[in-house]
Design a protein around this motif. Sequence first.
Motif, PDB file in Angstrom:
ATOM      1  N   LYS A  94       0.862  -1.195   0.000  1.00  0.00           N
ATOM      2  CA  LYS A  94       0.000   0.000   0.000  1.00  0.00           C
ATOM      3  C   LYS A  94       0.887   1.230   0.000  1.00  0.00           C
ATOM      4  CE  LYS A  94      -4.072  -1.491   2.565  1.00  0.00           C
ATOM      5  NZ  LYS A  94      -4.923  -1.210   3.725  1.00  0.00           N
ATOM      6  N   THR A  95       0.465   2.238  -0.734  1.00  0.00           N
ATOM      7  CA  THR A  95       1.131   3.543  -0.701  1.00  0.00           C
ATOM      8  C   THR A  95       0.108   4.621  -1.011  1.00  0.00           C
ATOM      9  OG1 THR A  95       3.060   4.802  -1.428  1.00  0.00           O
ATOM     10  CG2 THR A  95       1.886   3.588  -3.129  1.00  0.00           C
ATOM     11  N   THR A  96       0.270   5.778  -0.407  1.00  0.00           N
ATOM     12  CA  THR A  96      -0.662   6.879  -0.613  1.00  0.00           C
ATOM     13  C   THR A  96       0.003   7.956  -1.463  1.00  0.00           C
ATOM     14  OG1 THR A  96      -1.760   6.392   1.470  1.00  0.00           O
ATOM     15  CG2 THR A  96      -2.112   8.591   0.553  1.00  0.00           C
ATOM     16  N   ILE A  97      -0.729   8.424  -2.476  1.00  0.00           N
ATOM     17  CA  ILE A  97      -0.239   9.395  -3.452  1.00  0.00           C
ATOM     18  C   ILE A  97      -1.201  10.589  -3.488  1.00  0.00           C
ATOM     19  CG2 ILE A  97       0.274   9.757  -5.913  1.00  0.00           C
ATOM     20  CD1 ILE A  97       2.071   7.650  -4.599  1.00  0.00           C
ATOM     21  N   LYS A  98      -0.660  11.792  -3.517  1.00  0.00           N
ATOM     22  CA  LYS A  98      -1.489  12.991  -3.698  1.00  0.00           C
ATOM     23  C   LYS A  98      -2.051  12.979  -5.120  1.00  0.00           C
ATOM     24  CE  LYS A  98      -0.981  15.267   0.171  1.00  0.00           C
ATOM     25  NZ  LYS A  98      -2.113  15.355   1.066  1.00  0.00           N
ATOM     26  N   THR A  99      -3.304  13.394  -5.265  1.00  0.00           N
ATOM     27  CA  THR A  99      -3.918  13.508  -6.590  1.00  0.00           C
ATOM     28  C   THR A  99      -3.817  14.949  -7.071  1.00  0.00           C
ATOM     29  OG1 THR A  99      -6.091  13.890  -5.618  1.00  0.00           O
ATOM     30  CG2 THR A  99      -5.542  11.618  -6.211  1.00  0.00           C
ATOM     31  N   GLN A 100      -4.113  15.146  -8.333  1.00  0.00           N
ATOM     32  CA  GLN A 100      -4.150  16.491  -8.897  1.00  0.00           C
ATOM     33  C   GLN A 100      -5.382  16.627  -9.769  1.00  0.00           C
ATOM     34  OE1 GLN A 100      -0.291  15.989 -10.509  1.00  0.00           O
ATOM     35  NE2 GLN A 100      -1.002  15.484 -12.544  1.00  0.00           N
ATOM     36  N   LYS A 101      -5.824  17.833  -9.962  1.00  0.00           N
ATOM     37  CA  LYS A 101      -6.964  18.104 -10.835  1.00  0.00           C
ATOM     38  C   LYS A 101      -6.459  18.174 -12.278  1.00  0.00           C
ATOM     39  CE  LYS A 101     -10.121  18.184  -7.762  1.00  0.00           C
ATOM     40  NZ  LYS A 101     -11.015  17.023  -7.695  1.00  0.00           N
ATOM     41  N   THR A 102      -7.248  17.625 -13.198  1.00  0.00           N
ATOM     42  CA  THR A 102      -6.877  17.653 -14.606  1.00  0.00           C
ATOM     43  C   THR A 102      -7.327  18.972 -15.227  1.00  0.00           C
ATOM     44  OG1 THR A 102      -8.939  16.557 -15.238  1.00  0.00           O
ATOM     45  CG2 THR A 102      -7.028  15.139 -14.833  1.00  0.00           C
ATOM     46  N   GLU A 103      -6.679  19.353 -16.320  1.00  0.00           N
ATOM     47  CA  GLU A 103      -7.038  20.592 -17.013  1.00  0.00           C
ATOM     48  C   GLU A 103      -8.360  20.450 -17.762  1.00  0.00           C
ATOM     49  OE1 GLU A 103      -3.813  21.883 -19.480  1.00  0.00           O
ATOM     50  OE2 GLU A 103      -2.392  21.836 -17.820  1.00  0.00           O
ATOM     51  N   THR A 104      -8.636  19.242 -18.239  1.00  0.00           N
ATOM     52  CA  THR A 104      -9.886  18.958 -18.941  1.00  0.00           C
ATOM     53  C   THR A 104     -10.533  17.727 -18.320  1.00  0.00           C
ATOM     54  OG1 THR A 104      -8.781  17.550 -20.567  1.00  0.00           O
ATOM     55  CG2 THR A 104      -9.007  19.875 -21.135  1.00  0.00           C
ATOM     56  N   ALA A 144      -6.314   8.412 -14.617  1.00  0.00           N
ATOM     57  CA  ALA A 144      -7.112   9.631 -14.690  1.00  0.00           C
ATOM     58  C   ALA A 144      -8.550   9.321 -15.078  1.00  0.00           C
ATOM     59  CB  ALA A 144      -6.501  10.591 -15.709  1.00  0.00           C
ATOM     60  N   TRP A 145      -9.465  10.063 -14.440  1.00  0.00           N
ATOM     61  CA  TRP A 145     -10.886   9.970 -14.780  1.00  0.00           C
ATOM     62  C   TRP A 145     -11.588  11.195 -14.222  1.00  0.00           C
ATOM     63  CZ3 TRP A 145     -14.857   5.891 -12.701  1.00  0.00           C
ATOM     64  CH2 TRP A 145     -15.954   5.814 -13.571  1.00  0.00           C
ATOM     65  N   ASP A 146     -12.570  11.676 -14.951  1.00  0.00           N
ATOM     66  CA  ASP A 146     -13.338  12.860 -14.574  1.00  0.00           C
ATOM     67  C   ASP A 146     -12.376  14.051 -14.479  1.00  0.00           C
ATOM     68  OD1 ASP A 146     -15.346  14.598 -13.835  1.00  0.00           O
ATOM     69  OD2 ASP A 146     -15.826  13.600 -11.957  1.00  0.00           O
ATOM     70  N   ASP A 147     -12.145  14.583 -13.293  1.00  0.00           N
ATOM     71  CA  ASP A 147     -11.251  15.737 -13.151  1.00  0.00           C
ATOM     72  C   ASP A 147     -10.065  15.425 -12.236  1.00  0.00           C
ATOM     73  OD1 ASP A 147     -12.524  15.573 -10.712  1.00  0.00           O
ATOM     74  OD2 ASP A 147     -13.101  17.678 -10.622  1.00  0.00           O
ATOM     75  N   THR A 148      -9.758  14.133 -12.068  1.00  0.00           N
ATOM     76  CA  THR A 148      -8.736  13.717 -11.119  1.00  0.00           C
ATOM     77  C   THR A 148      -7.705  12.809 -11.769  1.00  0.00           C
ATOM     78  OG1 THR A 148     -10.383  13.836  -9.356  1.00  0.00           O
ATOM     79  CG2 THR A 148      -8.392  12.593  -8.863  1.00  0.00           C
ATOM     80  N   MET A 149      -6.423  13.012 -11.378  1.00  0.00           N
ATOM     81  CA  MET A 149      -5.342  12.159 -11.861  1.00  0.00           C
ATOM     82  C   MET A 149      -4.381  11.870 -10.710  1.00  0.00           C
ATOM     83  SD  MET A 149      -2.626  12.412 -15.063  1.00  0.00           S
ATOM     84  CE  MET A 149      -2.905  14.111 -15.257  1.00  0.00           C
ATOM     85  N   ALA A 150      -3.869  10.628 -10.705  1.00  0.00           N
ATOM     86  CA  ALA A 150      -2.844  10.235  -9.746  1.00  0.00           C
ATOM     87  C   ALA A 150      -1.691   9.632 -10.518  1.00  0.00           C
ATOM     88  CB  ALA A 150      -3.404   9.228  -8.746  1.00  0.00           C
ATOM     89  N   ASP A 151      -0.476   9.976 -10.119  1.00  0.00           N
ATOM     90  CA  ASP A 151       0.748   9.472 -10.753  1.00  0.00           C
ATOM     91  C   ASP A 151       1.475   8.559  -9.777  1.00  0.00           C
ATOM     92  OD1 ASP A 151       0.159  11.117 -12.885  1.00  0.00           O
ATOM     93  OD2 ASP A 151       1.648  12.634 -12.366  1.00  0.00           O
ATOM     94  N   LEU A 152       1.634   7.304 -10.157  1.00  0.00           N
ATOM     95  CA  LEU A 152       2.363   6.339  -9.330  1.00  0.00           C
ATOM     96  C   LEU A 152       3.714   6.080  -9.990  1.00  0.00           C
ATOM     97  CD1 LEU A 152       2.148   4.456  -6.828  1.00  0.00           C
ATOM     98  CD2 LEU A 152       1.404   2.670  -8.415  1.00  0.00           C
ATOM     99  N   VAL A 153       4.793   6.415  -9.312  1.00  0.00           N
ATOM    100  CA  VAL A 153       6.150   6.220  -9.856  1.00  0.00           C
ATOM    101  C   VAL A 153       6.607   4.794  -9.566  1.00  0.00           C
ATOM    102  CG1 VAL A 153       8.558   6.969  -9.718  1.00  0.00           C
ATOM    103  CG2 VAL A 153       6.701   8.656  -9.605  1.00  0.00           C
ATOM    104  N   ILE A 154       7.079   4.131 -10.615  1.00  0.00           N
ATOM    105  CA  ILE A 154       7.549   2.751 -10.509  1.00  0.00           C
ATOM    106  C   ILE A 154       8.983   2.710 -11.052  1.00  0.00           C
ATOM    107  CG2 ILE A 154       7.111   0.358 -11.147  1.00  0.00           C
ATOM    108  CD1 ILE A 154       4.197   1.279 -11.810  1.00  0.00           C
ATOM    109  N   GLU A 155       9.897   2.178 -10.231  1.00  0.00           N
ATOM    110  CA  GLU A 155      11.296   2.051 -10.642  1.00  0.00           C
ATOM    111  C   GLU A 155      11.598   0.589 -10.969  1.00  0.00           C
ATOM    112  OE1 GLU A 155      14.021   4.743  -8.137  1.00  0.00           O
ATOM    113  OE2 GLU A 155      12.374   4.109  -6.815  1.00  0.00           O
ATOM    114  N   TYR A 156      12.501   0.384 -11.898  1.00  0.00           N
ATOM    115  CA  TYR A 156      12.912  -0.983 -12.251  1.00  0.00           C
ATOM    116  C   TYR A 156      14.407  -1.074 -12.408  1.00  0.00           C
ATOM    117  CZ  TYR A 156      12.487   1.044 -16.949  1.00  0.00           C
ATOM    118  OH  TYR A 156      12.570   1.852 -18.058  1.00  0.00           O
TER     119      TYR A 156
END
Length: 188
Positions: free
Chosen positions: A144-154, A176-188
Motif C-alpha cells: 500500500k502507498t498513498t499518493i497525492k492527486t491532482q486536478k486535470t485541465e480537462t 485519470a478519470w473525470d477531473d482527477t489524476m494520480a501518478d504512481l512512480v515505478i522504478e525498475y
Amino acid sequence: MKKILALLFLANLSISGFSQKLRGLDKSPMDMAYYPDDFSHDRKFAPEKVGNEAFVRVIYSRPSKNGRKIFGEKVPFDKVWRVGANEATEIKFYRNVKINGEKIKAGTYNLFVIPKADEWTFILNTDLDVWGAYSYDTKKDLFKTTIKTQKTETTIENLSIQFSKLGEKSTTMKVAWDDTMADLVIEY
C-alpha cells in the motif's frame, strides 16, 4: 448435391441461431496499457523502439463519466475501488520493481485504490480473478502507498491508465478519470 445443400442450410441455421444469442457490447470495454508503450505491437514491428522485454502491463475496464460526478459519488471516498469496472484491474510486473522504495517481486497482482478528496491509496493485492472489489480481502494485500492527486485541465470522459517515461529506469503510471489524476512512480 442435395446432401451438400441440406448440410449448408443446417449449418446456416445453427450459425444464425448462435449469433442471435450473443449479449450486447460491454458498456465498459477492456483496455490494456504497457510500458514501454505499445510493447506488444512494437516488439514485432519496431523492436529497436522497445527491446525484447516489457516492464509492466495493466488490464482494466474503461467506464465512462456519462455526466456523473465520479469521485465522492459514483466512486465513494474511503472505500476500496477496483480502478475501473467489471473485473478488478490487473497489473503485471515482468521484473522486480520498487514503488516508494519498497521492493515488489515480478508477478501479477490486482490493483485497488482507496480514493479520498486529495489523495489515493494504491493497493497491490494477491487475490486474482475477482469481480470488482466485492470480495476484497485486506489479508491478501502485498503493498500500500498513498499518493497525492491532482486536478486535470480537462474532463477525462473514460477512465484512462497510461505510462510515461520518467527517468532511465523509472516510469509513471497515470490513472485519470473525470477531473482527477494520480501518478504512481515505478522504478525498475
